[in-house]
Write an enzyme that holds these catalytic residues in place. Structure first.
Site, PDB file in Angstrom:
ATOM      1  N   ASP A 122      -2.098   2.006  -4.839  1.00 54.15           N
ATOM      2  CA  ASP A 122      -3.374   2.442  -4.269  1.00 54.15           C
ATOM      3  C   ASP A 122      -4.413   1.342  -4.405  1.00 54.15           C
ATOM      4  OD1 ASP A 122      -2.275   4.911  -3.668  1.00 54.15           O
ATOM      5  OD2 ASP A 122      -2.925   5.805  -5.573  1.00 54.15           O
TER       6      ASP A 122
ATOM      7  N   HIS B 234       0.820  -1.212   0.000  1.00 49.64           N
ATOM      8  CA  HIS B 234       0.000   0.000   0.000  1.00 49.64           C
ATOM      9  C   HIS B 234       0.858   1.268   0.000  1.00 49.64           C
ATOM     10  CE1 HIS B 234      -3.853   1.718  -0.114  1.00 49.64           C
ATOM     11  NE2 HIS B 234      -4.460   0.979   0.794  1.00 49.64           N
TER      12      HIS B 234
END
Length: 429
Positions: free
Chosen positions: A405, A401
């Site tokens: 995204d 992450h």
């Protein structure tokens, strides 16, 4: 008579120290030129250390699991003639012969250079074991190849003592079980399956198992994992695969689903270059790769390895299939070269028929994505108001992450889904 000292070699890549994984000889053994003396573990692979001379082992320079500096004395061998022991070397006190250690499990080996393997069988084969008492529903650890071998031999794995990591059953354990069975057939008796057990076994975490543990721990500590699961209708691609195998299987080889998944990754990544990337979090640099080097997670008798299908973007289905098969065989037999086990830009992991419904794969750092394949099941689905039976499969994928995204990850997996559900689109340029 003289003494020939073998020092820990410089394996390259700037490595200053390596882990001694396993000895294949002991003090007093007679060895011949090119015989493998020891296995050492680098950050990437296992390497054989062969003997350059004939002679008798005088001393060993360390115990399995010990980290040794390049240039330190690995082993001393008594040879005909003067040997190579220099006056400066004589000032170095050689360690005393190592004591017999607990049974050690060794990872697959990767040869640094062509050598003649001549490992004494007694050094690699576990001692015969009596049957193990396990519950009928207990599933012992073993690779698919070992399970098939046991099935062919008519052996119940729950009765076999495993000598691998965490008690994993190896091919050698099946041989040992058969040998013990022959002894019982000539007058011995097997213990009751309900007898109490008080035995314990300590397994040193060394070699490949130590490297796997370190990499998994590092991945979970450093990357910000998140997973995304999507259901895919693979009926059409499975029909295409069956058709291609029927038409070309005899001449080009049989196709599994993996080459189609590799092709889907290649096509989908064209629109998501941020996912075909490696993240150097110390330098704070993301490198996006045009080449798609797909790591294919492969289970071996001693743990997980990830050989790399290089330039998947330039391979046909059959080329990918052949390369996947070649690399898997090399990894399981310990013959994969070091550069075949590194450099991937994205990883594909599958447990095949054991794939379950959902999994949460751990990233293969420094990559930022790993695509996990679950098993294919037939289920009733509603299509245009009609209930039909379709072949369904989940993709359970994980992403970093810090780089990827959530929306991009979801769109990427949806792109793979679209390609597999309409497999003709895999080949439209």
């Amino acid at each position: 008579m003289g003494t020939h000292v073998i020092k820990m070699p410089d394996i390259g890549e700037g490595i200053a120290e390596v882990e001694l994984a396993q000895w294949h000889v002991k003090v007093g053994d007679l060895v011949v030129e090119d015989q493998v003396l020891a296995d050492v573990m680098t950050d990437k692979a296992m390497v054989d250390i062969p003997s350059p001379v004939h002679g008798k082992v005088l001393s060993l320079g360390g115990q399995p699991g010990e980290v040794m500096a390049v240039g330190s004395i690995l082993i001393s061998i008594e040879v005909e003639g003067a040997g190579n022991l220099k006056a400066s070397d004589q000032l170095v006190k050689e360690p005393a012969p190592i004591k017999e250690a607990a049974p050690v499990v060794v990872a697959p080996k990767v040869e640094a250079a062509p050598v003649l393997e001549s490992k004494p069988a007694a050094a690699c084969r576990p001692a015969p074991q009596a049957p193990v008492a396990r519950d009928a529903d207990e599933r012992p650890l073993a690779s698919p190849a070992v399970r098939k071998h046991a099935l062919d031999l008519g052996i119940q794995l729950r009765l076999v003592q495993g000598s691998g990591p965490a008690g994993r059953i190896l091919h050698e354990d099946l041989d040992a079980y058969l040998a013990q069975g022959n002894q019982r057939a000539h007058g011995g008796s097997a213990p009751s399956g309900y007898a109490q057990r008080h035995d314990e076994e300590q397994i040193p975490v060394i070699g490949m198992r130590r490297k796997i543990a370190q990499r998994m721990q590092e991945a979970t500590q450093r990357a910000a994992h998140f997973s995304y699961v999507e259901e895919i209708d693979v009926t059409a691609v499975e029909e295409l695969r069956a058709h291609l195998n029927e038409k070309h299987g005899a001449t080009r080889g049989k196709l599994t689903l993996l080459p189609f998944l590799v092709r889907a990754l290649v096509v989908a990544l064209r629109d998501f270059p941020q996912i075909n990337a490696r993240y150097d979090d110390e330098a704070q640099v993301i490198t996006r790769h045009g080449a798609v080097h797909v790591g294919v997670a492969t289970q071996s008798d001693v743990g997980l390895m990830v050989p790399v299908v290089r330039h998947a973007e330039a391979r046909s289905l059959w080329d990918s299939a052949a390369e996947i098969a070649r690399l898997a065989t090399a990894a399981r037999s310990g013959k994969a070269a070091r550069d075949e086990l590194s450099g991937s830009t994205i990883t594909l992991t599958s447990l095949g028929a054991l794939g379950g419904i959902v999994s949460t794969p751990v990233l293969n750092l420094p990559e930022v994505a790993i695509v996990g394949v679950n098993k294919i099941v037939e289920r009733p689905m509603v299509i245009k108001g009609q209930v039909v039976i379709r072949k369904m499969m989940n993709l359970s994928s994980s992403f970093d992450h810090r780089v990827v995204d959530g929306m991009d990850a979801a769109l990427f997996i949806q792109a793979i889904r679209g390609l597999l559900e309409q497999p003709a689109s895999l080949f439209v340029e």
